[in-house]
Motif scaffolding. Structure first.
Motif, PDB file in Angstrom:
ATOM      1  N   TYR A  24      -3.405  60.685  -0.414  1.00 14.84           N
ATOM      2  CA  TYR A  24      -2.787  61.185   0.824  1.00 14.84           C
ATOM      3  C   TYR A  24      -2.624  60.053   1.823  1.00 14.84           C
ATOM      4  N   ARG A  27      -0.021  57.332   0.665  1.00 15.30           N
ATOM      5  CA  ARG A  27       1.373  57.753   0.862  1.00 15.30           C
ATOM      6  C   ARG A  27       1.798  57.601   2.321  1.00 15.30           C
ATOM      7  N   LYS A 127      14.249  71.219   1.440  1.00 18.55           N
ATOM      8  CA  LYS A 127      13.467  70.093   0.931  1.00 18.55           C
ATOM      9  C   LYS A 127      14.332  68.873   0.654  1.00 18.55           C
ATOM     10  N   TRP A 130      14.889  66.507   3.576  1.00 19.91           N
ATOM     11  CA  TRP A 130      13.780  65.612   3.921  1.00 19.91           C
ATOM     12  C   TRP A 130      13.652  64.494   2.908  1.00 19.91           C
ATOM     13  N   ILE A 134      13.681  60.658   4.230  1.00 21.27           N
ATOM     14  CA  ILE A 134      12.666  59.645   3.922  1.00 21.27           C
ATOM     15  C   ILE A 134      13.306  58.421   3.271  1.00 21.27           C
TER      16      ILE A 134
ATOM     17  N   GLU B  58       4.745  66.334   7.683  1.00 22.63           N
ATOM     18  CA  GLU B  58       4.786  65.090   6.909  1.00 22.63           C
ATOM     19  C   GLU B  58       3.997  65.147   5.598  1.00 22.63           C
ATOM     20  N   GLU B  59       2.786  65.690   5.667  1.00 20.09           N
ATOM     21  CA  GLU B  59       1.959  65.686   4.464  1.00 20.09           C
ATOM     22  C   GLU B  59       2.673  66.371   3.300  1.00 20.09           C
ATOM     23  N   ILE B  61       5.895  67.072   3.063  1.00 19.98           N
ATOM     24  CA  ILE B  61       7.150  66.393   2.702  1.00 19.98           C
ATOM     25  C   ILE B  61       6.871  65.190   1.795  1.00 19.98           C
ATOM     26  N   LEU B  62       5.878  64.395   2.174  1.00 18.71           N
ATOM     27  CA  LEU B  62       5.581  63.213   1.353  1.00 18.71           C
ATOM     28  C   LEU B  62       5.075  63.607  -0.023  1.00 18.71           C
ATOM     29  N   GLU B  63       4.368  64.739  -0.084  1.00 19.19           N
ATOM     30  CA  GLU B  63       3.851  65.178  -1.378  1.00 19.19           C
ATOM     31  C   GLU B  63       4.973  65.511  -2.348  1.00 19.19           C
ATOM     32  N   TYR B  64       6.011  66.175  -1.856  1.00 14.44           N
ATOM     33  CA  TYR B  64       7.066  66.503  -2.817  1.00 14.44           C
ATOM     34  C   TYR B  64       8.151  65.444  -2.948  1.00 14.44           C
TER      35      TYR B  64
END
Ligand code: ZN
Lengths: 197, 93
Positions: A24, A27, A127, A130, A134, B58-59, B61-64
């Motif tokens: 976590y 990332r 999804k 996003w 990113i 964020e958590e 979003i970054l995970e997927y």
């Protein structure tokens, strides 16, 4: 050895942190610092600082977020360090923009920004949006990226960001403007063409 | 009412959502009506909205979006060793 278990049995011991929170935090750091080695170092520094400060942990936050709080400072330190080794140069184009009457008069970089061709607010539950966002953040180059990370993602005050980056508030405003324009441009392009890829 | 410069300045300092309600309303009204800064400052607000939503989620979003961005085994081993070393020196010190 700090042992917080006595006070709160939910708190995980530092020996478990890597497996529980390592990915976590990694990332999170990677999305801001780009370089995998630097991001991994950042995670390590965070854990070691966490062990040192563990007696100050009062259990009000989930320890994961407490550690993230420590890491956010490490990320700022990291950006400060990289700026020290490579100071921010103001491009001619940015210089001219800041000198323009219009900018001085109103703080507006352009009266006629390109429009969005879709409403980004309507995509917040999507999804895919996003994922593209990113990707676009990854594309930003320093110092635009550093300014964007500190001001928009880390939500630091203008004063703090200017101090870390050693720039004026006006220039920060220009850098954020550049970030906004680039993000909009890439997002628009990728978003509208996503089906044809 | 605000001038264009005050609106830009305010947005430069702070997320408009964090402003007091009345100030925020005047700001939104200015941006809606002003032919000079309207488009620009509207996009500033839009961008603030995007970033604000991102920060909140964020958590997840970054995970997927980055399921493969994980510490590799080598890093994990090194960090675990460092932690063990530090715990030990804490015990001794
Ligand atoms: Zn205006």
């Amino acid at each position: 050895m700090p042992n917080v278990e006595k006070e709160n049995s939910n708190i995980k011991q530092p020996s478990e942190w890597v497996d529980l929170y390592g990915d976590y935090l990694y990332r999170y750091a990677l999305s801001r610092l780009k370089n995998p080695e630097v991001a991994a170092d950042c995670v390590q520094d965070t854990f070691l600082a966490g062990i040192k400060a563990l007696d100050k942990f009062d259990g009000r936050l989930d320890i994961k977020f407490w550690l993230r709080g420590i890491m956010r400072n490490k990320i700022v330190d990291q950006i400060r360090k990289s700026i020290k080794s490579q100071t921010v140069d103001i491009s001619q184009e940015d210089e001219a923009l800041m000198e323009s009457m219009w900018f001085k008069y109103s703080g507006i970089a352009t009266t006629n920004p390109d429009p969005w061709e879709f409403n980004p607010r309507k995509q917040f539950d999507n999804k895919e949006f996003w994922a593209v966002f990113i990707e676009c953040v990854d594309h930003l180059k320093n110092p635009i990226k550093q300014a964007f990370v500190l001001k928009m993602l880390e939500d630091k005050t203008t004063e703090e960001v200017c101090k870390v980056m050693d720039i004026t508030p006006n220039y920060l405003w220009v850098l954020i403007h550049r970030a906004r324009e680039q993000l909009k441009g890439i997002l628009k392009e990728k978003w509208l063409n996503r089906d044809s890829v | 009412m605000f001038t264009c410069k005050q609106v830009s300045k305010s947005l430069q300092q702070k997320d408009y959502k964090k402003l007091p309600l009345v100030k925020r309303m005047f700001l939104q009204l200015h941006v809606k009506l002003c032919v000079f800064c309207g488009k620009f400052n509207r996009q500033v607000m839009e961008n603030q909205d995007i970033c604000c939503h991102y920060r909140k989620h964020e958590e997840e979003i970054l995970e997927y979006t980055h399921p493969d961005s994980v510490l590799n085994d080598e890093h994990k081993t090194i960090i675990k060793e460092e932690i063990a070393k530090n715990l030990k020196s804490d015990l001794e010190g």
